[in-house]
Design an enzyme around this catalytic site. Structure first.
Site, PDB file in Angstrom:
ATOM      1  CE  LYS A  36      -3.797  -2.498   2.077  1.00  8.22           C
ATOM      2  NZ  LYS A  36      -4.470  -3.005   3.243  1.00  8.22           N
ATOM      3  CG  ASP A  43      -9.937  -0.376   4.365  1.00  8.91           C
ATOM      4  OD1 ASP A  43      -9.621  -0.631   3.185  1.00  8.91           O
ATOM      5  OD2 ASP A  43      -9.238  -0.689   5.353  1.00  8.91           O
ATOM      6  CD  GLN A  77      -3.469  -4.709   6.346  1.00 12.24           C
ATOM      7  OE1 GLN A  77      -3.311  -3.745   5.600  1.00 12.24           O
ATOM      8  NE2 GLN A  77      -4.115  -5.794   5.940  1.00 12.24           N
TER       9      GLN A  77
END
Ligand code: NAP
Length: 282
Positions: A49, A116, A93
């Site tokens: 990422k 997200d 994460q």
């Protein structure tokens, strides 16, 4: 023989579009990437990422916290990032190491920085058909379908897996695109009879070879979201690829399919968040 949808090439295209959008913004977008603990797979994802951010002209703010981080410390970091004007997107994460709980952390993220698309506000917006962000993996699948000239409209779509990050939002996006969607899971009886009706079959189960050729209708589009390791330690999806590929019209390989698209869509969401926070339309 199916056409293989090249997720790597398509992700490169999306990322170059994102880089062009990013360059037009009044300031560089920023993505905070929070990693708690030292799970090797999570470390690989996070590094990927951060590399994508560099490629897209997005500033990344890495936060590496020890596995014994207290829930309150993590929440305090989220509050700090929520208030930081240089941070447009916040990504934590998952999974978090035990005993940390993901839900309170997800709910603490400001919805307009929730790139997200896991916050209940954004999940709700997605389900009523007015999404702010689209969750990265299902959005990547929709982009693959669009780019391949495949419309879900009027098609029978079957999604395997009902997780909050893949299966459920995938079903929502396909429904919004006028597909007729059946969402299946581990308690679904007669699974093969259902999957054999699918014009578009999306699998997000996480079990090697759980999608066999007899489960696939001739000419179906097969989108394999899963990332599994087979007995030889090789990365593979849910589909028995060699047997399913000759039956399908389109198929996504693993690796090189949905995975790179997920990463590219995260960049797209971050730039979108930055545009929203700058009051700019992109
Ligand atoms: P998950 O939370 O473990 O969910 C798996 C789902 O599969 C559950 O809903 C489960 O049903 C269902 N399931 C299990 N066995 C089944 C069976 N035999 N038939 C039908 N459904 C069955 O997994 P996830 O987080 O959604 O991830 C799924 C896979 O996608 C994993 O391999 C993961 O690594 C991969 N993934 C890939 C990306 C990407 O970017 N490519 C992103 C995210 C995830 P129950 O609900 O009844 O337990």
């Amino acid at each position: 023989m199916a056409v293989r949808i090249d997720g790597k090439a398509l992700a490169a295209k999306v990322k170059s579009q994102v880089a062009a959008e990013t360059a037009k913004l009044p300031r560089q977008p920023g993505l905070a990437v929070v990693l708690v603990g030292d799970d090797p797979a999570s470390q690989v994802y996070v590094r990927g990422k951060e590399a994508d951010c560099a490629e897209c002209g997005i500033r990344s703010f890495p936060y590496r916290l020890p596995a014994d981080t207290h829930q309150q410390e993590l929440l305090a970091l989220i509050e700090k990032l929520n208030a930081d004007a240089a941070v447009d997107g916040i990504l934590v994460q998952l999974p978090l190491p035990a005993p940390l709980e993901a839900e309170p952390v997800i709910e603490a993220i400001r919805p307009d920085k929730d790139v997200d698309c896991f916050h209940p506000y954004n999940v709700g917006r997605l389900n009523i058909g007015t999404p702010v962000f689209q969750p990265c993996t299902p959005a990547g699948v929709m982009e693959m379908l669009r780019e391949s000239g495949i419309s879900p409209a009027g098609k029978r779509c079957v999604v395997l897996g009902r997780s909050n990050i893949v299966g459920k939002p995938m079903a929502a996006l396909l429904t919004q695109a006028d597909g007729t969607v059946t969402l299946c899971h581990s308690r679904t009886p007669e699974l093969t009879e259902i999957t054999r009706q699918a014009d578009i079959l999306v699998s997000a189960v996480g079990k090697v070879n759980c999608v066999t050729a007899d489960m696939v209708k001739d000419g179906a589009v097969v989108i394999d979201v899963a990332m599994n390791r087979n007995d030889a330690g090789k990365l593979c999806g849910d589909a028995d690829f060699a047997a399913v590929e000759p039956k399908a019209s389109y198929i996504t390989p693993v690796p090189g399919g949905v995975g790179p698209m997920t990463r590219a869509m995260l960049m797209k969401n971050t730039t979108q968040a930055a545009a929203m926070q700058n009051g700019v339309a992109i």
